[in-house]
Design an enzyme around this catalytic site. Structure first.
Site, mmCIF file in Angstrom:
data_model
loop_
_atom_site.group_PDB
_atom_site.id
_atom_site.type_symbol
_atom_site.label_atom_id
_atom_site.label_comp_id
_atom_site.label_asym_id
_atom_site.label_seq_id
_atom_site.Cartn_x
_atom_site.Cartn_y
_atom_site.Cartn_z
ATOM 1 C CB SER A 20 -0.871 -0.012 1.256
ATOM 2 O OG SER A 20 -1.513 1.224 1.403
ATOM 3 C CG ASN A 98 -3.728 0.487 3.798
ATOM 4 O OD1 ASN A 98 -4.032 1.545 4.339
ATOM 5 N ND2 ASN A 98 -2.796 -0.311 4.276
ATOM 6 C CG ASN A 125 -2.413 2.411 7.486
ATOM 7 O OD1 ASN A 125 -1.655 2.232 8.434
ATOM 8 N ND2 ASN A 125 -2.168 3.270 6.527
ATOM 9 C CB CYS A 128 -0.480 5.632 8.839
ATOM 10 S SG CYS A 128 0.220 7.009 7.905
ATOM 11 N N GLY A 215 12.480 0.749 2.410
ATOM 12 C CA GLY A 215 13.592 0.389 1.526
ATOM 13 C C GLY A 215 14.505 -0.652 2.154
ATOM 14 N N GLY A 242 11.458 -3.568 2.619
ATOM 15 C CA GLY A 242 12.755 -3.537 1.944
ATOM 16 C C GLY A 242 13.017 -4.659 0.966
ATOM 17 C CB THR A 264 10.822 1.308 -1.208
ATOM 18 O OG1 THR A 264 10.120 1.795 -0.067
ATOM 19 C CG2 THR A 264 11.802 2.362 -1.678
#
Lengths: 303, 238
Positions: A20, A98, A125, A128, A215, A242, A264
């Protein structure tokens, strides 16, 4: 040999989903990748009313990662259902939405309004880090997490996936609380709270000062948490954090994830989710394995 | 340090429009991780080349600048929406690296009579003038320190140009304050004005929402996929 998996009743052609917030609603990437080859698309965080998101700079690069503080910019659930969802019907890929509420009632209402044809499941979610109302508060407390899941469970028959925050002392207890409250699966991890500073201007790089780190930099943390949670819950675990390559994804599967989500990496390589699925297939074929299930949770971690 | 990079990219060169950009991966490693959005400054459709002109500002652009000739670069594009080319008497106003997309525009509009107004802090920053020569009917220059052309900003000289000539389109790219000033003067004269934004981007295709801005109609715009070129009144409160 099959790459197909079923997570909480959602049938996927591959175990590789998109995370998401990193793939829009899907069609944004249609020029670059065959959306029909993705396991499932998890749509950008959707709220009850439209949100403009945060002011100021929204992303900053960090070594092997990035920080973001988008702030859940989205057109709101009604616009999603009336304008965006019909367009997604053209693709043969499960759409998981999401959802982010400021209160448990908002989560319940979102679940009601999204229980329509075309939506394959909901991802809650509760983690966040970039919005003031609700956001991470639900995901850092077992009672609150359970309350959100319970409220959603009462208002939908759709599969419910709870997305967990890594910004907690004990992610296992939150995962258990979500499962006990009726969550069909858990996904983890969301971003890690982080910060970066422009040393020339003596100012934070992000408009929101702090943001969520994603990431490759967060992969070891995510992998550890997936391993911990997968041993503690019975429901399927979706691993993310990641994942850039098939090798990364295979690590998550071995750690106990039944599926993975790519985030990412999409920004760097729009075809990442499909290429990672192909890499997993090659890995299984090389070893004469018949199914993704053959490697899920198979890390030999005995001392 | 300003760098000019020509890439053999036939598919992009074939379809690129002035104002569009490419999203370039600067290395194979994870640091830096993200691509860099770079305006397309020149296109050679026959040879299949595109050229970007960029300033070295950080690790990513430094890495790009260090690549040897002949190196392969992972490049997505063309991305975004370009300039509206429906003009007979265009005026281009640019500052700093905002002149890069305007160079492509000037060449694409040629042989129409293109007027360019360019601003910089010093004479050295106005090396752009030589690059634009040959594609423009006339070139006007301002520098902050008066070392070249008129002393001051582009928007100080702009009223004079608008007084004497009848332009039917103004295109601006550069610092936000400059574009706002240009757009105000254009509005006062009733000349349609397009501006080109730049912003930090992750995906470049409208998915991550890191580059959105407010539209004057209350709806949000994505700089990467709704822009980077907008009609001024669409995104600027004038």
């Amino acid at each position: 040999m099959t790459l197909a998996v079923e997570i909480a009743g959602i049938k996927m052609k591959t175990p590789v989903m998109t995370a998401s917030g990193t793939f829009g609603s899907g069609p944004e990437y249609a020029d670059f990748v065959d959306l029909n080859k993705i396991g499932a698309i998890v749509v950008k965080g959707t709220t009850l009313t439209p949100r403009d998101g945060n002011k100021g700079r929204r992303i900053a690069e960090t070594p092997a990662g990035m920080l973001n503080c988008i702030g859940l910019e989205n057109p709101g659930v009604d616009e999603f259902v009336s304008r965006i969802l019909p367009g997604l019907a053209a693709y043969d890929v499960p759409i998981i939405v999401n959802i982010a509420g400021a209160t448990t009632d908002e989560f319940a209402e979102l679940a009601r309004r999204l229980s329509v044809p075309g939506v394959a499941g909901l991802e809650l979610n509760i983690s966040c880090p970039n919005v003031k109302e609700g956001g991470i508060a639900f995901g850092t407390d077992c009672m609150s997490a359970a309350a959100v899941v319970t409220a959603v469970r009462k208002n939908t028959v759709l599969p419910v996936i709870t997305k967990l925050s890594p910004n907690v002392t004990d992610i296992v207890s939150i995962a258990r609380a979500a499962e006990d409250a009726g969550s069909d699966a858990v996904s983890l991890i969301n971003t890690l709270l982080g910060m970066s500073i422009d040393i020339h201007r003596w100012r934070p790089e992000l408009g929101n000062v702090v943001g969520g780190l994603s990431g490759p930099a967060i992969k070891p943390v995510a992998l550890r948490m997936v391993w911990q949670v997968a041993r503690a819950v019975k429901c399927p675990v979706i691993g993310l954090g990641g994942i850039m390559t098939a090798e990364d994804a295979i690590e998550f599967l071995l750690a106990g994830a039944s599926a993975v989500a790519v985030g990412t990496a999409n920004f760097v390589n729009p075809r990442a989710s499909v290429e990672i699925a192909e890499g997993i297939q090659d890995y299984l074929v090389e070893r004469g394995l018949k199914s993704v299930r053959d490697i899920v949770g198979r890390v030999n971690d005995s001392i | 340090m300003i760098k000019r990079l020509t890439l053999g990219a036939p598919a992009i060169a074939r379809t690129a429009q002035p104002g569009q950009f490419v999203h370039v991966r600067v290395g194979e490693s994870y640091h830096p991780l993200l691509r860099r959005p770079l305006s397309i400054a020149e296109v050679d459709r026959e040879v299949g080349n595109i050229t970007v002109i960029y300033r070295v500002v950080g690790k990513g652009t430094a890495l790009l600048a260090s690549l040897p000739p002949g190196e392969f670069v992972d490049c997505m594009g063309p991305l975004g929406n370009g300039f509206d080319m429906n003009t007979e008497r265009p005026l281009l106003v640019g500052g700093g690296m905002g002149l890069a997309p305007l160079l492509f525009l000037a060449k694409a509009l040629c042989p129409k009579p293109v007027t360019a107004l360019m601003g910089g802090r010093t004479k050295e920053e106005l090396w752009w003038r030589n690059v634009f020569l040959g594609t423009c009917r006339s070139i006007h220059v301002t520098t902050d320190d008066g070392s070249m052309g008129r002393r001051g900003f582009t928007i100080d000289l702009l009223p004079e140009l608008l007084e004497n000539c009848k332009y039917d389109r103004i295109y601006a790219c550069g610092p936000l304050r400059m574009m706002e000033g240009v757009a105000r003067l254009a509005r006062d004269k009733g000349i349609p004005c397009q501006i080109s934004f730049e912003d930090h981007m992750a995906c470049g295709v409208g998915a991550c929402l890191s580059c959105t801005c407010a539209g004057t109609d209350g709806k949000r715009r994505k700089v990467c996929s709704d822009g980077p070129v907008f009609w001024a009144e669409e995104v600027l409160e004038l």
